[in-house]
Motif scaffolding. Structure first.
Motif, mmCIF file in Angstrom:
data_model
loop_
_atom_site.group_PDB
_atom_site.id
_atom_site.type_symbol
_atom_site.label_atom_id
_atom_site.label_comp_id
_atom_site.label_asym_id
_atom_site.label_seq_id
_atom_site.Cartn_x
_atom_site.Cartn_y
_atom_site.Cartn_z
ATOM 1 N N LEU A 168 0.768 -1.289 0.068
ATOM 2 C CA LEU A 168 -0.054 0.112 0.057
ATOM 3 C C LEU A 168 0.832 1.206 -0.074
ATOM 4 N N LEU A 169 2.121 1.236 0.723
ATOM 5 C CA LEU A 169 2.812 2.568 0.772
ATOM 6 C C LEU A 169 3.519 2.629 -0.470
ATOM 7 N N PHE A 170 4.030 1.687 -0.947
ATOM 8 C CA PHE A 170 4.759 1.729 -2.370
ATOM 9 C C PHE A 170 3.873 2.288 -3.331
ATOM 10 N N VAL A 171 2.704 1.614 -3.443
ATOM 11 C CA VAL A 171 1.812 1.857 -4.483
ATOM 12 C C VAL A 171 1.164 3.476 -4.634
ATOM 13 N N SER A 172 0.904 3.821 -3.082
ATOM 14 C CA SER A 172 0.364 5.189 -2.990
ATOM 15 C C SER A 172 1.751 6.281 -3.372
ATOM 16 N N ALA A 173 2.979 5.958 -2.556
ATOM 17 C CA ALA A 173 4.004 6.858 -3.154
ATOM 18 C C ALA A 173 4.484 6.828 -4.205
ATOM 19 N N GLY A 174 4.280 5.423 -5.052
ATOM 20 C CA GLY A 174 4.662 5.610 -6.478
ATOM 21 C C GLY A 174 3.627 6.419 -7.286
ATOM 22 N N ILE B 279 8.722 5.698 8.285
ATOM 23 C CA ILE B 279 8.233 5.468 6.812
ATOM 24 C C ILE B 279 7.765 4.131 6.717
ATOM 25 N N PHE B 280 8.762 2.967 7.108
ATOM 26 C CA PHE B 280 8.525 2.015 6.763
ATOM 27 C C PHE B 280 7.847 0.895 7.724
ATOM 28 N N VAL B 281 7.274 1.398 8.783
ATOM 29 C CA VAL B 281 6.597 0.395 9.868
ATOM 30 C C VAL B 281 5.267 1.310 10.284
ATOM 31 N N VAL B 282 5.384 2.521 10.673
ATOM 32 C CA VAL B 282 4.188 3.136 11.121
ATOM 33 C C VAL B 282 3.399 3.634 10.035
ATOM 34 N N VAL B 283 3.880 4.411 9.068
ATOM 35 C CA VAL B 283 2.992 4.685 7.947
ATOM 36 C C VAL B 283 2.250 3.567 7.243
ATOM 37 N N PRO B 284 2.995 2.649 6.853
ATOM 38 C CA PRO B 284 2.296 1.484 6.071
ATOM 39 C C PRO B 284 1.064 0.780 7.050
ATOM 40 N N ILE B 285 1.128 0.785 8.306
ATOM 41 C CA ILE B 285 0.147 0.165 9.221
ATOM 42 C C ILE B 285 -1.042 1.078 9.312
ATOM 43 N N ALA B 286 -0.657 2.664 9.175
ATOM 44 C CA ALA B 286 -1.783 3.576 9.382
ATOM 45 C C ALA B 286 -2.426 3.531 7.941
ATOM 46 N N VAL C 23 -6.359 3.534 7.065
ATOM 47 C CA VAL C 23 -6.980 4.623 6.158
ATOM 48 C C VAL C 23 -7.659 3.745 5.153
ATOM 49 N N TYR C 24 -7.088 2.765 4.427
ATOM 50 C CA TYR C 24 -7.791 2.099 3.488
ATOM 51 C C TYR C 24 -8.891 1.386 3.904
ATOM 52 N N ALA C 25 -8.793 1.062 5.191
ATOM 53 C CA ALA C 25 -10.041 0.108 5.742
ATOM 54 C C ALA C 25 -11.223 0.978 6.104
ATOM 55 N N PHE C 26 -10.984 2.236 6.282
ATOM 56 C CA PHE C 26 -12.158 2.831 6.536
ATOM 57 C C PHE C 26 -12.386 3.920 5.257
ATOM 58 N N THR C 27 -12.045 3.702 4.182
ATOM 59 C CA THR C 27 -12.429 4.513 3.130
ATOM 60 C C THR C 27 -12.774 3.549 1.982
ATOM 61 N N ASN C 28 -13.398 4.278 0.990
ATOM 62 C CA ASN C 28 -13.660 3.518 -0.306
ATOM 63 C C ASN C 28 -12.889 3.946 -1.442
ATOM 64 N N GLY D 185 -5.338 -10.713 -6.778
ATOM 65 C CA GLY D 185 -6.366 -11.413 -7.756
ATOM 66 C C GLY D 185 -7.490 -10.650 -8.393
ATOM 67 N N ALA D 186 -8.252 -11.439 -9.268
ATOM 68 C CA ALA D 186 -9.343 -10.696 -10.082
ATOM 69 C C ALA D 186 -10.141 -9.741 -9.050
ATOM 70 N N ALA D 187 -10.496 -10.302 -7.755
ATOM 71 C CA ALA D 187 -11.374 -9.306 -7.045
ATOM 72 C C ALA D 187 -10.499 -8.232 -6.333
ATOM 73 N N TYR D 188 -9.717 -7.579 -7.231
ATOM 74 C CA TYR D 188 -8.885 -6.655 -6.821
ATOM 75 C C TYR D 188 -9.774 -5.296 -5.940
ATOM 76 N N ASN D 189 -9.541 -5.299 -4.448
ATOM 77 C CA ASN D 189 -10.338 -4.453 -3.402
ATOM 78 C C ASN D 189 -9.702 -4.138 -2.581
ATOM 79 N N PRO D 190 -8.449 -3.534 -2.522
ATOM 80 C CA PRO D 190 -7.611 -3.218 -1.554
ATOM 81 C C PRO D 190 -8.300 -2.531 -0.091
ATOM 82 N N HIS D 191 -9.405 -1.986 -0.519
ATOM 83 C CA HIS D 191 -10.016 -1.278 0.820
ATOM 84 C C HIS D 191 -10.629 -2.741 1.731
#
Lengths: 275, 305
Positions: free
Chosen positions: A118-124, B33-40, B44-49, B266-272
């Protein structure tokens, strides 16, 4: 304590059979002169020949080695200095930072992989880059560093804390203190951390799978694609080669350690004799 | 004591505590950048469309996947229990051998862990397949024809089988988990049992405890921290795997990991939706670990290989 434990021993033997039977079967069938994974049709080495002629496998092997070597070396350097910095912090700072450091170690691989993707795709999207070797390397570094810190930290605590002052009293600058006193003192921890990081990178599939994109492939990713197609006995050949390399490395390391141990014993004995 | 650092400081050689801490700053930045932001980002993705609007639909739709959640937790639980039941006696037996044998036995447990786990799991495919080695063995010893004969006796409408269904079952997935993660159970338990002071056990024996009591009252409680790290080290990867279920069930046994993987690749692409499921999985992992830590209060056994 010395009581014979037949039940436990029997179970242990059975457990080792369970652990090794699939590996032995894999090795045997890597020499099978047929595509079948279950029917023996004679001895051959052709899967090994095909393996080395397979460009995809060879290039993904190169990617794996490149990413593992780079990631573990960078992690060893960054992680060592980070550990020294953390070591000098007050507990109420160090503790929460170490907790964050542990997140990639304890978290499920798939979550680390997905969150980095998610980070790489958004930053990208913002900065105009795509998933590839760079993102793969960044991902590997970020899950390797915690292992380096975890193996360096205890060594820092084991160092005699007066060494720092002693070195500086004897005229070392802080830079010399770190490079000539601290780093050599914690070297076993650094090497250990480097090795753990290297094996973690070498073995990783899940995090690479989510962060490498479609342009690069590690060996694990190629193997995954092959197992999905379920056909090639080349997989057995790779497994056998990896097993042989690992076994060889372990034997060498073991023999070296045993020799060192013997040397130390000898030294002790001569010292005792001299005294 | 106070003079010495001053001397060095005069030469500009000594770093204050604050400056020495600065060595960790690059890594703190990196972690942000590489631990905290990704989890945040997961949150964010979980609560947005897809239109970047706040929504809880991703969670509302989760009830559809209750079966997947239940199955994942159940299979991971079964695998953890099996690992514990197999691993503890083995760890105990290994810890009772002499140091040299112990070293070799531990090495033999770690050796397979260095082989890529995809390859180890793949090996089981050729064993469990319908025409695989086990079914051929059962056929050769006449087990399958025996079952057919008994079946025909029992009911008239019996359709004879030509193989046992081993692969593509929940059992195969549990087997794959146990095979891959059993060392994670044995190694921490063994490392704790080995450290138990033999005098403690002797004392218990001198005080009249029989073997059974010594185990129950001394060894078991003292090895609990190893058991706890073993349980988390097996349960967390087992509940989140998608490779083992993909390889050993060809998608017939869908787990949480498969569900997340589908949403991202997969085909069911839905990161949210994928992020929402990941968030819940993270919650499960944290919950499981905090429950485990309650049991193992005090001793911090960071068993890192």
């Amino acid at each position: 304590m010395k009581k014979k434990n037949t039940g436990g021993m029997l179970m242990t033997v059975l457990m080792y059979i369970f652990l090794y039977a699939p590996i032995i079967i894999m090795i045997v069938f890597s020499f099978n002169d047929s595509k079948s994974r279950t029917i023996w049709a004679g001895f051959t080495l052709r899967w090994y020949q095909e393996l080395f002629r397979d460009d995809l496998i060879m290039s993904s092997l190169q990617t794996t080695i490149a990413v593992s070597v780079l990631a573990s070396l960078i992690s060893a350097v960054v992680g060592t200095y980070a550990a020294i910095g953390l070591f000098n912090m007050k507990k109420n700072w160090r503790k929460p930072l170490l907790t964050v450091n542990n997140i990639p170690v304890v978290n499920a691989d798939i979550i680390t992989g997905v969150s980095l993707a998610l980070l790489f795709v958004s930053a990208g999207r913002l900065m105009g880059f795509e998933l590839g070797f760079g993102t793969l390397l960044l991902a590997h570094i970020s899950f390797d560093i915690p292992y380096v810190i975890l193996s360096v930290m205890p060594k820092l605590y084991q160092l005699d804390q007066n060494l720092f002052e002693a070195a500086q009293d004897l005229g070392c600058t802080w830079f010399q203190t770190i490079n000539k006193v601290i780093i050599p003192g914690i070297m076993p921890g650094i090497v250990n951390g480097l090795l753990i990081a290297f094996t973690m990178s070498l073995d990783d599939f899940v995090i690479s799978y989510f962060t490498a994109g479609s342009s690069v492939q590690t060996l694990s990713m190629t193997i995954y694609a092959m197992t999905r197609r379920r056909i090639s006995p080349k997989i057995n050949a790779i497994s056998t080669l990896i097993f042989a390399v690992v076994l060889l490395l372990l034997l060498v390391v073991n023999a070296r350690e045993a020799r060192q141990h013997k040397l130390e014993l000898k030294k002790e004995n001569t010292l005792k004799g001299a005294a | 004591m106070n003079e010495a650092p001053t001397l060095a400081r005069d030469r500009g050689g000594v770093l204050s505590r604050w400056q020495r801490q600065a060595f960790a700053w690059p890594y703190m930045f990196w972690m942000a950048i590489f631990v905290v932001v990704p989890i945040a980002l997961i949150a964010v993705y979980a609560f947005t469309n897809a239109q970047h609007q706040f929504t809880i639909d991703n969670f509302a739709g989760m009830t559809d996947y209750a079966g997947v959640f239940g199955r994942s937790l159940w299979l991971a639980f079964v695998a953890t229990v099996v690992c514990l039941l197999l691993g503890y006696p083995v760890a105990l037996a290994i810890s009772r051998t002499d140091p040299k044998t112990q070293r070799i036995l531990l090495m033999l447990i770690m050796l397979p862990m260095w082989i890529n786990f995809l390859l180890r799991t793949y090996a089981w495919m050729s064993i469990l397949e319908n025409t695989g080695l086990l079914n051929r063995l059962f056929n050769a010893i006449g087990l399958i024809s025996l079952v057919n004969r008994v079946g025909a006796h029992v009911s008239a409408g019996y359709t004879p089988i030509d193989h046992f269904q081993l692969i593509n079952t929940g059992g195969a997935v549990v087997l794959g988990m146990v095979y891959n993660y059993l060392p994670f159970m044995i190694l921490p338990i063994e490392s704790v049992i080995v450290k138990i002071d033999p005098f403690v056990i002797e004392a218990a024996q001198d005080l009249g405890a029989d073997g059974h009591t010594v185990f129950r009252k001394v060894i078991l409680p003292l090895s609990l921290s190893g058991v706890i790290s073993g349980i988390t080290m097996v349960f967390v990867p087992a509940v989140s795997t998608f490779v083992i279920s993909k390889l050993l069930s060809s998608g017939t046994v869908m787990l949480l990991g498969d569900l997340i993987e589908m949403q991202f690749t997969g085909a069911a692409y839905n990161p949210h939706l994928g992020a929402a499921i990941s968030l819940i999985m993270m919650f499960i992992v944290v919950l499981c670990m905090s429950i485990m830590n309650k049991f193992g209060e005090g001793e911090e056994q960071a068993v890192v290989m």
